[in-house]
Design an enzyme around this catalytic site. Structure first.
Site, PDB file in Angstrom:
ATOM      1  N   ASP A 108       0.863  -1.184   0.000  1.00  0.00           N
ATOM      2  CA  ASP A 108       0.000   0.000   0.000  1.00  0.00           C
ATOM      3  C   ASP A 108       0.901   1.236   0.000  1.00  0.00           C
ATOM      4  O   ASP A 108       1.289   1.728  -1.067  1.00  0.00           O
ATOM      5  CB  ASP A 108      -0.913  -0.080   1.231  1.00  0.00           C
ATOM      6  CG  ASP A 108      -2.019   0.955   1.243  1.00  0.00           C
ATOM      7  OD1 ASP A 108      -1.909   1.947   0.515  1.00  0.00           O
ATOM      8  OD2 ASP A 108      -2.998   0.788   1.986  1.00  0.00           O
ATOM      9  N   GLY A 110       3.953   1.085   1.133  1.00  0.00           N
ATOM     10  CA  GLY A 110       5.288   0.533   0.945  1.00  0.00           C
ATOM     11  C   GLY A 110       6.134   0.553   2.213  1.00  0.00           C
ATOM     12  O   GLY A 110       7.222  -0.004   2.250  1.00  0.00           O
TER      13      GLY A 110
HETATM   14  P1  XMP Z   1       1.891  -0.377   3.786  1.00  0.00           P
HETATM   15  O1  XMP Z   1       1.158   0.937   3.772  1.00  0.00           O
HETATM   16  O2  XMP Z   1       2.922  -0.433   4.873  1.00  0.00           O
HETATM   17  O3  XMP Z   1       0.726  -1.331   4.194  1.00  0.00           O
HETATM   18  O4  XMP Z   1       2.386  -0.813   2.430  1.00  0.00           O
HETATM   19  C1  XMP Z   1       0.860  -2.654   4.228  1.00  0.00           C
HETATM   20  C2  XMP Z   1      -0.027  -3.224   5.312  1.00  0.00           C
HETATM   21  O5  XMP Z   1      -1.197  -2.428   5.539  1.00  0.00           O
HETATM   22  C3  XMP Z   1      -2.336  -3.224   5.618  1.00  0.00           C
HETATM   23  N1  XMP Z   1      -3.251  -2.860   4.512  1.00  0.00           N
HETATM   24  C4  XMP Z   1      -4.469  -3.354   4.314  1.00  0.00           C
HETATM   25  N2  XMP Z   1      -5.160  -4.281   4.999  1.00  0.00           N
HETATM   26  N3  XMP Z   1      -6.947  -4.094   3.493  1.00  0.00           N
HETATM   27  C5  XMP Z   1      -6.400  -4.642   4.590  1.00  0.00           C
HETATM   28  O6  XMP Z   1      -7.015  -5.508   5.184  1.00  0.00           O
HETATM   29  C6  XMP Z   1      -6.331  -3.153   2.741  1.00  0.00           C
HETATM   30  O7  XMP Z   1      -6.889  -2.693   1.741  1.00  0.00           O
HETATM   31  C7  XMP Z   1      -5.025  -2.764   3.182  1.00  0.00           C
HETATM   32  N4  XMP Z   1      -4.117  -1.899   2.710  1.00  0.00           N
HETATM   33  C8  XMP Z   1      -3.041  -1.988   3.535  1.00  0.00           C
HETATM   34  C9  XMP Z   1      -1.847  -4.649   5.497  1.00  0.00           C
HETATM   35  O8  XMP Z   1      -1.704  -5.186   6.784  1.00  0.00           O
HETATM   36  C10 XMP Z   1      -0.502  -4.545   4.837  1.00  0.00           C
HETATM   37  O9  XMP Z   1       0.380  -5.574   5.208  1.00  0.00           O
END
Ligand code: XMP
Length: 196
Positions: A108, A110
């Site tokens: 998401d 990153g």
């Molecule tokens: P980042 O922002 O660090 O996010 O890349 C990664 C973690 O955020 C959670 N995440 C989600 N979880 N639905 C979810 O259930 C989503 O649409 C979503 N987007 C991000 C997830 O834990 C991921 O490992």
């Protein structure tokens, strides 16, 4: 639980086909790089179902080392910044040159993947490959280096196949978005448990 679903983005049959295909690609790349005993590092909790399915298609001798990261506390739907929750992992302090394959549920912002890769490199991994089930089509995600992506999806909040909202819905077999009322109800405290 089924009545909370808005749209099915990727159904279980598509997931199964793609996971098998991705595992074959990873196995081929590992063989080419002469990596016979990769260390698999699933990022908890969201990747547990994907990782379980993916590794059962790998022909290698694998060791599993879990790492726990917190980025969406409570009912948050926007990443709050990733932190390592060391006490719930069996990740050794020293990886002794192991070839690591990190598995995450979704890319998401990153932040999670970057933090985990840095942690593994600091702990002495010989090589680090990264694999995510989903990548959101937003600039931060697309700009984050990752070796394997099962599916690119629109920038929407999704649950199922390991992904949660408020720690529920991980056991949905498909990857889905939730109805707005479900999310609003939980966020403004009107709902207790989902479905009530
Ligand atoms: P980042 O922002 O660090 O996010 O890349 C990664 C973690 O955020 C959670 N995440 C989600 N979880 N639905 C979810 O259930 C989503 O649409 C979503 N987007 C991000 C997830 O834990 C991921 O490992």
């Amino acid at each position: 639980m089924e009545t909370d679903i808005d749209t099915v983005l990727i159904d279980r049959a598509e997931i199964a086909i793609r996971v098998r295909e991705l595992a074959a690609q990873i196995a081929g790349d590992l063989a080419t790089a002469d990596v016979r005993h990769p260390t698999i590092v699933p990022i908890l909790t969201g990747s547990f179902i994907f990782a379980a399915d993916l590794i059962r298609h790998l022909p290698n001798y694998v060791q599993i080392r879990l790492i726990s990261i917190s980025s969406y506390p409570g009912t948050a739907m926007v990443s709050q910044g990733a932190t390592v929750k060391g006490q719930l992992t069996n990740l050794p302090d020293h990886l002794g040159g192991s070839d690591v394959l990190v598995i995450d549920d979704i890319l998401d912002s990153g932040r999670t993947l970057r933090l985990v890769v840095e942690t593994l490199e600091r702990r002495g991994a010989g090589s680090v490959r990264t694999c995510v089930l989903l990548r959101k089509q937003r600039p931060e995600a697309m700009a984050t280096p990752v070796d394997y992506v099962a599916f690119d999806i629109p920038d929407v909040f999704v649950v199922g196949y390991g992904l949660d909202f408020n720690d529920y819905y991980r056991n949905l077999p498909d990857i889905v978005s939730l109805r707005e009322e479900v999310i609003e109800g939980a966020s403004d405290g009107r709902a207790g448990l989902p479905g009530q």
